[in-house]
Scaffold this active site. Structure first.
Site, PDB file in Angstrom:
ATOM      1  N   LYS A   1       0.836  -1.208   0.000  1.00 49.34           N
ATOM      2  CA  LYS A   1       0.000   0.000   0.000  1.00 49.34           C
ATOM      3  C   LYS A   1       0.868   1.254   0.000  1.00 49.34           C
ATOM      4  O   LYS A   1       0.637   2.176  -0.772  1.00 49.34           O
ATOM      5  CB  LYS A   1      -0.907  -0.037   1.234  1.00 49.34           C
ATOM      6  CG  LYS A   1      -1.894   1.092   1.320  1.00 49.34           C
ATOM      7  CD  LYS A   1      -3.171   0.671   2.018  1.00 49.34           C
ATOM      8  CE  LYS A   1      -3.035   0.541   3.516  1.00 49.34           C
ATOM      9  NZ  LYS A   1      -3.008   1.838   4.212  1.00 49.34           N
ATOM     10  N   SER A   2       1.883   1.282   0.857  1.00 52.15           N
ATOM     11  CA  SER A   2       2.730   2.481   0.941  1.00 52.15           C
ATOM     12  C   SER A   2       3.417   2.752  -0.399  1.00 52.15           C
ATOM     13  O   SER A   2       3.482   3.895  -0.857  1.00 52.15           O
ATOM     14  CB  SER A   2       3.815   2.282   2.003  1.00 52.15           C
ATOM     15  OG  SER A   2       3.239   2.195   3.269  1.00 52.15           O
TER      16      SER A   2
ATOM     17  N   ARG B   1       2.866   5.952  -3.255  1.00 52.29           N
ATOM     18  CA  ARG B   1       4.004   6.778  -3.674  1.00 52.29           C
ATOM     19  C   ARG B   1       4.246   6.667  -5.175  1.00 52.29           C
ATOM     20  O   ARG B   1       4.661   7.640  -5.824  1.00 52.29           O
ATOM     21  CB  ARG B   1       5.251   6.367  -2.889  1.00 52.29           C
ATOM     22  CG  ARG B   1       5.176   6.839  -1.415  1.00 52.29           C
ATOM     23  CD  ARG B   1       6.071   6.007  -0.539  1.00 52.29           C
ATOM     24  NE  ARG B   1       6.201   6.506   0.835  1.00 52.29           N
ATOM     25  CZ  ARG B   1       5.307   6.292   1.815  1.00 52.29           C
ATOM     26  NH1 ARG B   1       4.196   5.598   1.581  1.00 52.29           N
ATOM     27  NH2 ARG B   1       5.524   6.774   3.030  1.00 52.29           N
TER      28      ARG B   1
ATOM     29  N   GLY C   1      -5.033   7.763   5.734  1.00 51.92           N
ATOM     30  CA  GLY C   1      -4.171   8.752   6.376  1.00 51.92           C
ATOM     31  C   GLY C   1      -2.938   9.025   5.530  1.00 51.92           C
ATOM     32  O   GLY C   1      -2.481  10.173   5.420  1.00 51.92           O
TER      33      GLY C   1
ATOM     34  N   SER D   1       7.301   9.091  12.242  1.00 57.35           N
ATOM     35  CA  SER D   1       6.206   8.918  11.277  1.00 57.35           C
ATOM     36  C   SER D   1       6.703   9.076   9.851  1.00 57.35           C
ATOM     37  O   SER D   1       7.166  10.141   9.445  1.00 57.35           O
ATOM     38  CB  SER D   1       5.110   9.955  11.535  1.00 57.35           C
ATOM     39  OG  SER D   1       4.240  10.015  10.424  1.00 57.35           O
TER      40      SER D   1
ATOM     41  N   GLN E   1       4.796   9.047   7.341  1.00 57.52           N
ATOM     42  CA  GLN E   1       3.866   9.920   6.611  1.00 57.52           C
ATOM     43  C   GLN E   1       4.294  11.372   6.732  1.00 57.52           C
ATOM     44  O   GLN E   1       4.288  12.120   5.752  1.00 57.52           O
ATOM     45  CB  GLN E   1       2.445   9.739   7.149  1.00 57.52           C
ATOM     46  CG  GLN E   1       1.871   8.367   6.824  1.00 57.52           C
ATOM     47  CD  GLN E   1       0.502   8.149   7.399  1.00 57.52           C
ATOM     48  OE1 GLN E   1      -0.026   9.000   8.115  1.00 57.52           O
ATOM     49  NE2 GLN E   1      -0.089   7.007   7.097  1.00 57.52           N
TER      50      GLN E   1
ATOM     51  N   ASP F   1       2.107  -1.178  11.781  1.00 53.52           N
ATOM     52  CA  ASP F   1       0.781  -1.593  11.304  1.00 53.52           C
ATOM     53  C   ASP F   1       0.452  -3.038  11.660  1.00 53.52           C
ATOM     54  O   ASP F   1      -0.657  -3.506  11.391  1.00 53.52           O
ATOM     55  CB  ASP F   1       0.708  -1.430   9.778  1.00 53.52           C
ATOM     56  CG  ASP F   1       0.695   0.038   9.384  1.00 53.52           C
ATOM     57  OD1 ASP F   1       0.328   0.888  10.223  1.00 53.52           O
ATOM     58  OD2 ASP F   1       1.068   0.340   8.237  1.00 53.52           O
TER      59      ASP F   1
ATOM     60  N   ARG G   1      -6.325   1.360  18.103  1.00 57.70           N
ATOM     61  CA  ARG G   1      -6.033  -0.081  17.974  1.00 57.70           C
ATOM     62  C   ARG G   1      -5.679  -0.737  19.304  1.00 57.70           C
ATOM     63  O   ARG G   1      -5.706  -1.963  19.396  1.00 57.70           O
ATOM     64  CB  ARG G   1      -4.924  -0.303  16.934  1.00 57.70           C
ATOM     65  CG  ARG G   1      -5.434  -0.065  15.539  1.00 57.70           C
ATOM     66  CD  ARG G   1      -4.422  -0.391  14.462  1.00 57.70           C
ATOM     67  NE  ARG G   1      -5.073  -0.292  13.154  1.00 57.70           N
ATOM     68  CZ  ARG G   1      -4.441  -0.126  12.002  1.00 57.70           C
ATOM     69  NH1 ARG G   1      -3.117  -0.048  11.991  1.00 57.70           N
ATOM     70  NH2 ARG G   1      -5.109  -0.059  10.868  1.00 57.70           N
TER      71      ARG G   1
ATOM     72  N   ARG H   1      -7.446  -3.681   9.524  1.00 54.83           N
ATOM     73  CA  ARG H   1      -6.451  -4.603  10.123  1.00 54.83           C
ATOM     74  C   ARG H   1      -7.014  -5.306  11.360  1.00 54.83           C
ATOM     75  O   ARG H   1      -6.623  -6.422  11.682  1.00 54.83           O
ATOM     76  CB  ARG H   1      -5.169  -3.857  10.443  1.00 54.83           C
ATOM     77  CG  ARG H   1      -4.519  -3.239   9.197  1.00 54.83           C
ATOM     78  CD  ARG H   1      -3.046  -2.957   9.385  1.00 54.83           C
ATOM     79  NE  ARG H   1      -2.566  -1.996   8.388  1.00 54.83           N
ATOM     80  CZ  ARG H   1      -2.251  -2.288   7.127  1.00 54.83           C
ATOM     81  NH1 ARG H   1      -2.369  -3.519   6.700  1.00 54.83           N
ATOM     82  NH2 ARG H   1      -1.825  -1.342   6.301  1.00 54.83           N
TER      83      ARG H   1
HETATM   84  C1  S3P Z   1       2.620   4.769   6.286  1.00 55.22           C
HETATM   85  C2  S3P Z   1       3.183   5.128   7.483  1.00 55.22           C
HETATM   86  C3  S3P Z   1       2.649   4.688   8.783  1.00 55.22           C
HETATM   87  C4  S3P Z   1       1.697   3.518   8.640  1.00 55.22           C
HETATM   88  C5  S3P Z   1       0.730   3.703   7.512  1.00 55.22           C
HETATM   89  C6  S3P Z   1       1.465   3.858   6.202  1.00 55.22           C
HETATM   90  C7  S3P Z   1       3.206   5.282   5.038  1.00 55.22           C
HETATM   91  O1  S3P Z   1       1.938   5.758   9.378  1.00 55.22           O
HETATM   92  O2  S3P Z   1       0.989   3.307   9.842  1.00 55.22           O
HETATM   93  O3  S3P Z   1      -0.154   2.602   7.405  1.00 55.22           O
HETATM   94  O4  S3P Z   1       2.880   4.761   3.949  1.00 55.22           O
HETATM   95  O5  S3P Z   1       4.021   6.217   5.115  1.00 55.22           O
HETATM   96  P1  S3P Z   1       2.675   6.841  10.324  1.00 55.22           P
HETATM   97  O6  S3P Z   1       3.601   7.612   9.489  1.00 55.22           O
HETATM   98  O7  S3P Z   1       1.548   7.675  10.865  1.00 55.22           O
HETATM   99  O8  S3P Z   1       3.352   6.044  11.400  1.00 55.22           O
END
Ligand code: S3P
Length: 435
Positions: free
Chosen positions: A23-24, A28, A96, A169, A171, A317, A348, A390
């Site tokens: 997914k990440s 991107r 998110g 983080s 993100q 995660d 969670r 999840r």
């Molecule tokens: C992610 C970063 C993580 C993760 C999310 C995906 C990403 O979040 O929990 O599912 O793709 O950069 P955080 O950056 O809030 O830890």
């Protein structure tokens, strides 16, 4: 009516399977492909709702994107300065990652934009991105408590900044590095602990130099991106349900193919191994700048452990699944230092504690984690996932060690990260039906 999973008790997992794309990396790949010059082809793309929200956002900003097959995406990149103003708010759904990374992209555009999300996303904290972006000159309005919708004012001139993050983080780090592409000078991010580095790796794959020193990553503004093919590996976060499921069910022997094993993501393997799991990492290779391997996992008796805090960001995660492993381990497992789990798609820590309680597991909720007393069998029961993908999948695999059926409510959002979960899990031996 939302989807309910009913999972028959017992059984084991076997065979060989490939879970959907990461997914990440899929998010991107859409972003960098859209912002690059030239045509980018993505294979192994995760056709889950989260990544499709990112894809739709770029289409709404004038980027031509084709999907000849569900997992193949072809993007005609428009370059760093080619996005057009969207006609309506951009809906990031449950994601998110999409909302926070898009903040970084949109902060540097010439036009205004608005980011909205679903009920869960509308509760999630956004100041962690809006505040550091403001230090670069961005103007973003959030609701009073720092939550979406986010109104992003275009036409600001951004300046590079050296950010020291308080929260580990990926993100936030990624949002700031992306904003750095439209900023004058260098933008650096120093993180308190290593987090997933897919943004840094992929930027480099697209020809953008990323200066990396220990916990710092820097980009220089106005470096053009060059289109580059992306092959997305299977998502270790989706593989995690099977790693745990096979570990807890006697007789299991399962091969998970082509899984991304970037060292910033493999905390789940390290933690399960510390508990006694049998996981072999086979045929390690590197594809498109990301390490990939096949994972063979077999049943093994698990012991409770104190989870090392430094592994928390590397398995962030995977804790819902790891809590199921802990519930089936001998003795006690303690997690601390994981307050971030409270602001994921659901809280969670509390939601898992409630569900574990419904299956007869003793656990104590801590402000930043959970203490779980393992037991040899879980009870049959009914669990609420609170719309968290999840959580839903974690309790589905818990049924492998239950005395009777486990019913899980509110499972629609499984499609955000793992379309086809029930079917794939059924093929591996889980007695799951979705209704
Ligand atoms: C992610 C970063 C993580 C993760 C999310 C995906 C990403 O979040 O929990 O599912 O793709 O950069 P955080 O950056 O809030 O830890």
């Amino acid at each position: 009516m939302t989807t309910t999973f009913t999972v028959a008790a017992g059984g084991s997992l076997g065979g060989s399977l490939r879970v959907p794309g990461d997914k990440s990396i899929s998010h991107r790949a859409i972003m960098l492909g859209a912002l690059a010059e030239g045509r980018t082809t993505i294979t192994g793309f995760l056709d889950g709702e989260d990544c499709l929200a990112t894809l739709a956002a770029f289409q709404a900003m004038g980027v031509a994107i084709e999907r000849p097959e569900p997992n193949t995406v072809i993007i005609d990149g428009v370059g760093l300065h080619g996005l057009k103003a969207p006609a309506a708010p951009l809906d990031m759904g449950n994601s998110g990652t999409a909302m926070r990374l898009m903040c970084g992209v949109l902060a540097g555009q010439a036009f205004d934009s608005t980011l909205v999300g679903d009920e869960s996303l509308n509760r999630r904290p956004m100041r962690r991105v809006t505040e550091p972006l403001a230090r670069m000159g961005a103007r973003i309005d959030a609701d009073g408590d720092g939550t979406p919708p986010l109104r992003i004012h275009g036409g600001q001139s951004l300046r590079g900044h050296k950010h020291t993050l308080a929260v580990a983080s990926a993100q936030v780090k990624s949002a700031l590095l992306l904003a750095g592409l439209w900023s004058e000078g260098e933008t650096c991010v120093i993180e308190p602990a290593p987090t997933r580095d897919h943004t840094e790796r992929m930027l480099q794959g697209f020809g953008c130099t990323v200066r990396r020193e220990r916990r710092m990553a820097c980009v220089t503004g106005d470096t053009p991106l060059r289109a580059s093919p992306v092959e997305v590996p299977a998502d270790i976060s989706s593989a995690a349900f099977f790693l745990v499921g096979a570990s807890i069910s006697r007789g299991s022997d399962l091969l998970l193919q082509h899984v991304g094993v970037n060292p910033t993501r493999t905390g789940v393997i390290d933690i399960l191994r510390l508990m006694g799991a049998s996981i072999e990492v086979l045929d390690r290779r590197e594809i498109g700048g990301e390490p990939v391997a096949d994972l063979r996992v077999r049943w093994a008796p698990l012991q409770g452990i104190a989870i090392p805090t430094e592994l928390v960001p590397l398995a962030i995660d995977e804790f819902p699944a790891l809590f199921i492993a802990a519930a089936c381990a001998e003795g006690q497992t303690v997690l601390t230092g994981a307050e971030e789990l409270r602001v994921k798609e659901s809280d969670r820590i509390q939601v898992m504690a409630d569900g574990l309680g419904a299956l007869g597991v003793d656990c104590e909720v801590l402000p930043d984690g959970l203490r779980i007393q393992g037991r040899s069998r879980l009870r049959e029961g009914v669990v609420q996932s609170h719309g968290d993908h999840r959580i839903a999948m974690s309790f589905a695999i818990a049924a492998l060690r239950a005395d009777g059926a486990v019913t899980i409510h509110d499972c629609d959002n499984v499609a955000t990260s793992f379309p086809g979960f029930a079917q794939l899990a059924r093929g591996a031996g889980l007695g799951i039906t979705a209704s």
